[in-house]
Every structure is written in C-alpha cells, then in structure tokens.
Design an enzyme around this catalytic site. Structure first.
Site, PDB file in Angstrom:
ATOM      1  N   HIS A 130       1.144  -7.788   2.626  1.00 35.81           N
ATOM      2  CA  HIS A 130       0.767  -6.445   2.215  1.00 35.81           C
ATOM      3  C   HIS A 130      -0.613  -6.076   2.735  1.00 35.81           C
ATOM      4  O   HIS A 130      -1.324  -6.884   3.331  1.00 35.81           O
ATOM      5  CB  HIS A 130       0.810  -6.330   0.679  1.00 35.81           C
ATOM      6  N   CYS A 190      -0.399 -14.422  -1.768  1.00 32.53           N
ATOM      7  CA  CYS A 190       0.123 -13.396  -0.870  1.00 32.53           C
ATOM      8  C   CYS A 190      -0.666 -13.379   0.448  1.00 32.53           C
ATOM      9  O   CYS A 190      -1.735 -13.972   0.556  1.00 32.53           O
ATOM     10  CB  CYS A 190       0.050 -12.025  -1.526  1.00 32.53           C
TER      11      CYS A 190
END
Length: 331
Positions: free
Chosen positions: A195, A211
């Site tokens: 992301h 992440c």
C-alpha cells in the site's frame, strides 16, 4: 527474520516509527539523469546518479525527493551525517539495482534490499523502494497473489495495531490520517498489504507491522499496472550478482540486523561479509571465474553499500560507478 531487540531508539528512528507523524507535502522529484548509458542489461534495473548536498538537506527528506529509500541512501553514503551532510557533499543516489534471483514474473519483494520489483509482461522491469516490518514484527516470506485492489482504502486496525495504540478508532476512513495512503493491493495473506502511506519518511525503512509501504507516486503507478491474480514472491536476498555489458557485477546489501541499525543509528557496526558470497560469485562467473578480481569483490562484500560493483575486467577507473545504468525506464 528474527532480530535482536534494541532499546533507546534515536530521534531519527522515532521519527519514522511514529504512527501519526505529519505527512510530507506532495513529492516533486527531479528527473533522473543517467551518467552514462552502456548496452542494456537483462540483470539491471534503474540508473545510478549523484546529488550534491545543500546546507539544509537531510537524508530522511532527500529519500522521498529522489525516489530512493532512506536506509539504502545511508548505506550508499557511508560516513555522511544523515542530519547534517556537509554543503557540497557528492551523494550517491542508489537507484540502480541488480535483479533478484528466481523467476522474473509478477511482483518480487526483496526484504534484503528493501525493494519491490515488478516484472510486467512485455515491459522492462521496474523497481521501487519499500518500507517493511519494524523491530518486533515480520514481513512474511513465501509466495502469494494479489487478491484485490482498492483505491482510497479504509484502514481497520488489527490486533497488533490496537495493542500498540489502544486509543485507535474502529476504522480510519480515507484521508490524511490513513496510513494506507491512496491505494492498496490486498494479498492472499490476511492482514498483509502492499500500500501507499501518509508519511513518506517511513518508506525505505523498518516502519510497518509487516505490510509493504511504497511512496505515493510509486503505489499510484503500480496500482494501475498490476492485475488481480498477479503472483507475489517475498524473498530475503542481500547478495546479488549479474552481468552488465559483458562484465560481472556484485551487489551486497546490509543484512537484517545491519539494516535496522542503519535505520536507527546510521551505523551498521563492524564490517562483516555475508556467508556464501564467494560461492555465489564463482557460480555466476562460470568459465570466467579466473577473471574475477577477488580483492575488489571482497571490498564490496564488506562495504555492503547496495551499489552494484564491477568485479571482472580491468582495474577500476575513475568514476567507476558511472557505467551502472540500464534501460530507458526511470526506475
């Protein structure tokens, strides 16, 4: 993946690991100009460049401006104070990378150089700096696929996020406070995403709970190119070898412990070469093993700058970094 715990983070580390740090303004990167253009290589992506430091520069802010990660910028410029680089210092901008080993397809996330590689069918490979798991967390290794894509995602804090900050709301809607940024690629691994970010200073660092973070411009580009079902392979490869213009190059990056130390203190500790690097070079050289300059290769292995270094051919020339360029891709 395990790392020894540390206490007393520096101000620099605390800046990147603060979840609510103020986001940087929109990134306005200058065009990347190659210093020289040798024949295209199948083993290299991006271009190496230089930047002259100004009095008000800091490496933590230059990373987003130049499109490279903070930790790789520190590794490529040993001895430079990341907060106060001297006026006129010639900084290496390490945007040239040897490609990782293994299948060249889909997305390859290499924790060993804090880079994501995208192999799009019929197009040159692309490379992007990434932020990965901070101390106490892990970005998993292995293979998965992109299962969904979402523009302006909503962040629903997980158990670990709530443990770190019990005051978090149930969900954070799109906007400047959303740590997922403007785009997200969802993976087959629950809770792990590729992301964007609302704080560009965390890219190229150990800053997430597992992440994979990209600069806003980079995730916007990647989001448009990557399709649902794209294969994702996560590896940890600090040593890479490849051929450029008929010569063998060696790229050695800091290991996990050294990378974390560079992130937190800008000092990786005592030099140490990675295990097995000589065997890797020997296999890659094949019939040209006798041409390897082992002294030069060992210096690169100990330095671990992340900059591809030529280890065959004649003696190094002035400006040896100059030939490390590749195709016309801006990455």
């Amino acid at each position: 993946m395990g790392r020894r715990s540390r206490s007393g983070l520096s101000l620099l580390a605390a800046l990147a690991l603060t979840a609510c740090a103020a986001p940087l303004p929109g990134l306005q990167r200058p065009p990347r100009h190659p210093l020289e253009s040798p024949p295209p290589s199948q083993d290299l992506v991006g271009r190496l460049a230089f930047r002259t430091a100004h009095a008000d520069d800091t490496l933590v802010d230059l990373g987003p401006e130049l499109g490279v990660g903070y930790t790789e910028l520190v590794a490529a410029n040993p001895g430079v104070d990341p907060w106060l680089p001297k006026e006129g210092t010639r900084l290496v901008v390490p945007n040239a990378r040897l490609l990782p080993s293994g299948p060249r397809e889909g997305l390859v996330v290499n924790l060993g150089d804090l880079r994501l590689y995208y192999f799009e069918p019929g197009a040159p490979p692309r490379s992007y700096p990434i932020g990965i798991a901070k101390e106490g967390y892990a970005t998993p290794l292995g293979e998965t696929v992109v299962t969904a894509k979402r523009e302006k995602p909503t962040w629903v804090p997980g158990e670990s996020a709530r443990r770190d900050d019990p005051k978090l709301p149930r969900a954070i809607e799109p906007g400047p406070d959303n740590p997922l940024g403007e785009y997200a690629l969802y993976l087959g691994w629950p809770s792990y995403l590729i992301h964007g970010t609302n704080d560009a200073r965390g890219v190229g660092r150990h800053s997430s709970r597992g992440c994979i973070r990209l600069y806003p411009d980079d995730i916007a580009e990647l989001y448009q190119r990557v399709k649902i079902g794209t294969r994702v392979r996560v590896i940890d490869e600090t040593v890479k070898v490849g051929w450029i213009g008929g010569e063998l190059y060696l790229e050695v990056n800091p290991d996990a412990e050294q990378s974390l130390a560079l992130d937190q203190t800008a000092n990786s500790g005592a030099p140490r070469a990675p295990d097995g690097w000589r065997q890797l070079v020997t296999r890659a050289a094949g019939g040209r093993a006798a041409d390897v300059d082992w002294a030069r290769a060992e210096r690169a292995a100990l330095r671990r700058s992340g900059v591809p270094t030529r280890i065959t051919g004649g003696p190094p020339q002035p400006g040896e970094l100059r030939p490390v360029t590749a195709d016309a891709s801006p990455r």
